[in-house]
Motif scaffolding. Structure first.
Motif, PDB file in Angstrom:
ATOM      1  N   VAL A   1      -3.846  -3.277   6.703  1.00  0.00           N
ATOM      2  CA  VAL A   1      -3.412  -3.672   8.044  1.00  0.00           C
ATOM      3  C   VAL A   1      -2.860  -5.097   8.038  1.00  0.00           C
ATOM      4  CG1 VAL A   1      -4.166  -3.898  10.446  1.00  0.00           C
ATOM      5  CG2 VAL A   1      -5.263  -2.220   8.946  1.00  0.00           C
ATOM      6  N   SER A   2      -1.704  -5.247   8.656  1.00  0.00           N
ATOM      7  CA  SER A   2      -1.093  -6.578   8.691  1.00  0.00           C
ATOM      8  C   SER A   2      -1.935  -7.531   9.541  1.00  0.00           C
ATOM      9  CB  SER A   2       0.303  -6.480   9.304  1.00  0.00           C
ATOM     10  OG  SER A   2       0.818  -7.772   9.485  1.00  0.00           O
ATOM     11  N   ASP A   3      -2.024  -8.760   9.091  1.00  0.00           N
ATOM     12  CA  ASP A   3      -2.755  -9.773   9.876  1.00  0.00           C
ATOM     13  C   ASP A   3      -1.819 -10.525  10.813  1.00  0.00           C
ATOM     14  OD1 ASP A   3      -5.435  -9.504   9.044  1.00  0.00           O
ATOM     15  OD2 ASP A   3      -4.887 -10.329   7.089  1.00  0.00           O
TER      16      ASP A   3
ATOM     17  N   LEU B   1     -11.616   3.107   6.856  1.00  0.00           N
ATOM     18  CA  LEU B   1     -10.425   2.339   7.231  1.00  0.00           C
ATOM     19  C   LEU B   1      -9.718   1.756   6.011  1.00  0.00           C
ATOM     20  CD1 LEU B   1     -12.161   0.725  10.310  1.00  0.00           C
ATOM     21  CD2 LEU B   1     -10.675   2.754  10.258  1.00  0.00           C
ATOM     22  N   ALA B   2      -9.018   2.636   5.290  1.00  0.00           N
ATOM     23  CA  ALA B   2      -8.395   2.232   4.030  1.00  0.00           C
ATOM     24  C   ALA B   2      -6.961   1.724   4.198  1.00  0.00           C
ATOM     25  CB  ALA B   2      -8.404   3.416   3.056  1.00  0.00           C
ATOM     26  N   ALA B   3      -6.401   1.826   5.400  1.00  0.00           N
ATOM     27  CA  ALA B   3      -5.026   1.331   5.596  1.00  0.00           C
ATOM     28  C   ALA B   3      -4.985  -0.174   5.337  1.00  0.00           C
ATOM     29  CB  ALA B   3      -4.563   1.634   7.021  1.00  0.00           C
TER      30      ALA B   3
ATOM     31  N   ARG C   1      -5.248   5.697  -2.061  1.00  0.00           N
ATOM     32  CA  ARG C   1      -6.676   5.690  -1.699  1.00  0.00           C
ATOM     33  C   ARG C   1      -6.947   6.646  -0.536  1.00  0.00           C
ATOM     34  NH1 ARG C   1      -9.310   3.259  -4.645  1.00  0.00           N
ATOM     35  NH2 ARG C   1      -9.632   1.100  -4.136  1.00  0.00           N
TER      36      ARG C   1
ATOM     37  N   SER D   1       0.824  -1.222   0.000  1.00  0.00           N
ATOM     38  CA  SER D   1       0.000   0.000   0.000  1.00  0.00           C
ATOM     39  C   SER D   1       0.858   1.273   0.000  1.00  0.00           C
ATOM     40  CB  SER D   1      -0.910  -0.004   1.230  1.00  0.00           C
ATOM     41  OG  SER D   1      -1.509   1.264   1.389  1.00  0.00           O
TER      42      SER D   1
ATOM     43  N   VAL E   1      -2.857 -11.112  14.292  1.00  0.00           N
ATOM     44  CA  VAL E   1      -3.337  -9.854  14.882  1.00  0.00           C
ATOM     45  C   VAL E   1      -4.857  -9.987  15.019  1.00  0.00           C
ATOM     46  CG1 VAL E   1      -3.567  -7.358  14.521  1.00  0.00           C
ATOM     47  CG2 VAL E   1      -1.528  -8.553  13.700  1.00  0.00           C
ATOM     48  N   PRO E   2      -5.422  -9.682  16.184  1.00  0.00           N
ATOM     49  CA  PRO E   2      -6.884  -9.763  16.282  1.00  0.00           C
ATOM     50  C   PRO E   2      -7.541  -8.767  15.335  1.00  0.00           C
ATOM     51  CG  PRO E   2      -5.937  -8.775  18.265  1.00  0.00           C
ATOM     52  CD  PRO E   2      -4.781  -9.228  17.425  1.00  0.00           C
ATOM     53  N   LYS E   3      -8.698  -9.103  14.817  1.00  0.00           N
ATOM     54  CA  LYS E   3      -9.417  -8.177  13.932  1.00  0.00           C
ATOM     55  C   LYS E   3      -9.946  -7.023  14.773  1.00  0.00           C
ATOM     56  CE  LYS E   3      -9.333  -9.866   9.725  1.00  0.00           C
ATOM     57  NZ  LYS E   3      -8.717  -9.151   8.623  1.00  0.00           N
ATOM     58  N   MET E   4      -9.409  -5.837  14.550  1.00  0.00           N
ATOM     59  CA  MET E   4      -9.760  -4.704  15.391  1.00  0.00           C
ATOM     60  C   MET E   4     -11.140  -4.132  15.067  1.00  0.00           C
ATOM     61  SD  MET E   4      -7.448  -4.453  17.578  1.00  0.00           S
ATOM     62  CE  MET E   4      -5.814  -5.141  17.864  1.00  0.00           C
TER      63      MET E   4
ATOM     64  N   SER F   1     -15.318  -0.226   6.210  1.00  0.00           N
ATOM     65  CA  SER F   1     -14.071  -0.988   6.154  1.00  0.00           C
ATOM     66  C   SER F   1     -13.782  -1.320   4.688  1.00  0.00           C
ATOM     67  CB  SER F   1     -14.159  -2.268   6.990  1.00  0.00           C
ATOM     68  OG  SER F   1     -14.980  -3.209   6.363  1.00  0.00           O
TER      69      SER F   1
ATOM     70  N   ASN G   1     -12.369  -4.314  -3.101  1.00  0.00           N
ATOM     71  CA  ASN G   1     -11.541  -4.047  -4.299  1.00  0.00           C
ATOM     72  C   ASN G   1     -10.544  -5.164  -4.539  1.00  0.00           C
ATOM     73  OD1 ASN G   1      -9.394  -1.350  -2.879  1.00  0.00           O
ATOM     74  ND2 ASN G   1     -10.021  -3.272  -2.004  1.00  0.00           N
TER      75      ASN G   1
ATOM     76  N   LEU H   1      -9.743  -6.176   0.616  1.00  0.00           N
ATOM     77  CA  LEU H   1      -8.845  -6.339  -0.531  1.00  0.00           C
ATOM     78  C   LEU H   1      -8.652  -7.823  -0.800  1.00  0.00           C
ATOM     79  CD1 LEU H   1      -6.756  -5.027  -2.553  1.00  0.00           C
ATOM     80  CD2 LEU H   1      -5.057  -5.741  -0.899  1.00  0.00           C
TER      81      LEU H   1
HETATM   82  O1  PMT Z   1      -2.970   2.500  -0.453  1.00  0.00           O
HETATM   83  P1  PMT Z   1      -3.263   2.128  -1.873  1.00  0.00           P
HETATM   84  O2  PMT Z   1      -2.021   1.684  -2.585  1.00  0.00           O
HETATM   85  O3  PMT Z   1      -4.014   3.206  -2.596  1.00  0.00           O
HETATM   86  O4  PMT Z   1      -4.236   0.842  -1.823  1.00  0.00           O
HETATM   87  C1  PMT Z   1      -5.523   0.942  -1.282  1.00  0.00           C
HETATM   88  C2  PMT Z   1      -5.905  -0.356  -0.550  1.00  0.00           C
HETATM   89  C3  PMT Z   1      -5.961  -1.489  -1.547  1.00  0.00           C
HETATM   90  C4  PMT Z   1      -4.884  -0.661   0.560  1.00  0.00           C
HETATM   91  C5  PMT Z   1      -7.324  -0.126   0.104  1.00  0.00           C
HETATM   92  O5  PMT Z   1      -8.252   0.112  -0.916  1.00  0.00           O
HETATM   93  C6  PMT Z   1      -7.769  -1.361   0.898  1.00  0.00           C
HETATM   94  O6  PMT Z   1      -8.377  -2.282   0.396  1.00  0.00           O
HETATM   95  N1  PMT Z   1      -7.464  -1.367   2.237  1.00  0.00           N
HETATM   96  C7  PMT Z   1      -7.759  -2.470   3.170  1.00  0.00           C
HETATM   97  C8  PMT Z   1      -6.781  -3.598   2.954  1.00  0.00           C
HETATM   98  C9  PMT Z   1      -6.970  -4.641   4.007  1.00  0.00           C
HETATM   99  O7  PMT Z   1      -6.380  -4.557   5.067  1.00  0.00           O
HETATM  100  O8  PMT Z   1      -7.839  -5.559   3.749  1.00  0.00           O
HETATM  101  P2  PMT Z   1      -8.140  -6.829   4.681  1.00  0.00           P
HETATM  102  O9  PMT Z   1      -9.052  -7.649   3.910  1.00  0.00           O
HETATM  103  O10 PMT Z   1      -6.848  -7.458   5.145  1.00  0.00           O
HETATM  104  O11 PMT Z   1      -8.853  -6.211   5.961  1.00  0.00           O
HETATM  105  C10 PMT Z   1     -10.209  -5.888   5.923  1.00  0.00           C
HETATM  106  C11 PMT Z   1     -10.566  -4.823   6.961  1.00  0.00           C
HETATM  107  O12 PMT Z   1     -10.271  -5.329   8.262  1.00  0.00           O
HETATM  108  C12 PMT Z   1      -9.794  -3.525   6.772  1.00  0.00           C
HETATM  109  O13 PMT Z   1     -10.680  -2.414   6.712  1.00  0.00           O
HETATM  110  C13 PMT Z   1      -8.924  -3.408   8.004  1.00  0.00           C
HETATM  111  O14 PMT Z   1      -8.948  -2.088   8.541  1.00  0.00           O
HETATM  112  C14 PMT Z   1      -9.567  -4.368   8.990  1.00  0.00           C
HETATM  113  N2  PMT Z   1      -8.577  -5.119   9.793  1.00  0.00           N
HETATM  114  C15 PMT Z   1      -7.567  -5.777   9.196  1.00  0.00           C
HETATM  115  C16 PMT Z   1      -6.662  -6.486   9.980  1.00  0.00           C
HETATM  116  C17 PMT Z   1      -6.831  -6.483  11.380  1.00  0.00           C
HETATM  117  N3  PMT Z   1      -6.000  -7.136  12.171  1.00  0.00           N
HETATM  118  N4  PMT Z   1      -7.860  -5.823  11.940  1.00  0.00           N
HETATM  119  C18 PMT Z   1      -8.741  -5.145  11.161  1.00  0.00           C
HETATM  120  O15 PMT Z   1      -9.702  -4.561  11.700  1.00  0.00           O
END
Ligand code: PMT
Length: 306
Positions: free
Chosen positions: A179-181, A175-177, A67, A63, A208-211, A227, A256, A230
């Motif tokens: 986030v590492s799992d 929450l577009a960051a 976004r 990332s 990492v717990p889902k926050m 949220s 996305n 990806l």
């Molecule tokens: O920064 P760019 O290059 O423009 O790219 C944008 C993007 C692809 C990073 C952005 O559009 C996007 O999809 N961000 C979320 C990526 C992500 O972490 O997806 P996930 O499927 O791993 O997590 C889903 C949701 O759970 C996220 O909203 C995240 O905030 C949340 N999460 C994730 C891990 C965790 N331990 N706890 C969480 O709550």
């Protein structure tokens, strides 16, 4: 097995200068609460996971914060106050427009008065972007809060959302960051640089717990929460977005795919799913998909508040 969020926070150190930043967030929220402004927290960029306490090496992700940084600008255009929680290495609003140009190429020396000025070809764009930037900063509507790793991000996310809880549905969490799992708990992390002379490296990372769970249940239960999901496989994108909505009971998932994230996204709610796409013409004119995302979310946030 994943630890729960409370254990995660117990197992990780409070970041440096946390209290200072916490106070800035608190005052920002209080001021905009008294002005009855809507506030959106935009999280942006990747979250690095250190492998050593005195960190030389870390795990990162793709990332770059396009976004988050572009969305922050569009939310500011719509009148929101914005807390921009971003990775230090990622793009930031307004400045992002010029990062591909080497800084000194933006400038010229003005022989006439022995000074430095902006090159003619960039002057128009810099002026437009600068005016917008000055306006939002003069109005005190943009608070930039940076983080350098996963732990810092999660401590600041918890603090921000707890402060935002005081404005209930006026708050939006976006929450577009990325986030590492996975992470290495402090107790398992070597203090010093890992030595290659010790041979091949084997790592065991904990989940990492889902926050989203404590966030929607406890930290900020009345906000409009968006949220992101990806994936790299279209087949599972919608079902995973729906599953997240059922599990965390929040309002919207922006779904996305890695390869097409800049041109199309799906806006998913419990009872709808809608693609937002850029047309060929929009692409050619430099329109960003985030204008459409923010437009759609503002409408949904308006309905949610009433
Ligand atoms: O920064 P760019 O290059 O423009 O790219 C944008 C993007 C692809 C990073 C952005 O559009 C996007 O999809 N961000 C979320 C990526 C992500 O972490 O997806 P996930 O499927 O791993 O997590 C889903 C949701 O759970 C996220 O909203 C995240 O905030 C949340 N999460 C994730 C891990 C965790 N331990 N706890 C969480 O709550």
């Amino acid at each position: 097995m994943a630890t729960d969020s409370a254990s995660f926070f117990r197992q990780t150190s409070v970041p440096d200068k946390f209290e200072e930043r916490n106070q800035c967030i608190k005052s920002f929220v209080e001021r905009h609460k008294s002005l009855q402004n809507r506030i959106v927290l935009v999280s942006s960029g990747g979250t690095t996971v250190p492998l050593e306490s005195r960190t030389v090496r870390f795990i990162d992700n793709f990332s770059v914060g396009t976004r988050g940084s572009s969305s922050a600008e569009y939310f500011l255009d719509k009148g929101y106050a914005v807390i921009f929680l971003y990775s230090k290495k990622s793009l930031i609003p307004y400045t992002r427009h010029f990062v591909k140009i080497p800084f000194l190429d933006l400038l010229d020396s003005c022989v006439k008065n022995d000074d430095v000025c902006v090159r003619d070809e960039y002057r128009g764009e810099i002026k437009t972007v600068l005016q917008k930037y000055r306006q939002v900063t003069d109005e005190g509507r943009l608070l930039m809060v940076d983080f350098s790793n996963l732990t810092e991000y999660l401590h600041l996310l918890r603090a921000s959302s707890q402060h935002l809880n005081s404005i209930g549905p006026q708050a939006m969490l976006y929450l577009a960051a990325a986030v590492s799992d996975f992470y290495i708990p402090k107790s398992d992390m070597p203090q010093h640089k890992i030595q290659s002379s010790d041979g091949p490296l084997q790592l065991e990372l904990q989940l990492v717990p889902k926050m989203l769970e404590p966030l929607t249940r406890e930290w900020c239960p009345n906000a409009f929460t968006v949220s992101f999901k990806l994936e790299t496989d279209m087949e599972i994108l919608l079902s995973k977005a729906k599953r997240a909505l059922n599990k965390y009971n929040h309002q919207v998932v922006i779904a996305n795919l890695l390869e097409t994230r800049k041109t199309e996204v799906m806006v998913v709610t419990r009872d709808s799913d809608q693609w937002l796409r850029l047309s060929g013409e929009e692409l050619a004119s430099g329109t960003e998909i985030e204008t459409k995302i923010v437009e759609e979310l503002q409408k949904k946030h308006d309905e949610f508040r009433t």
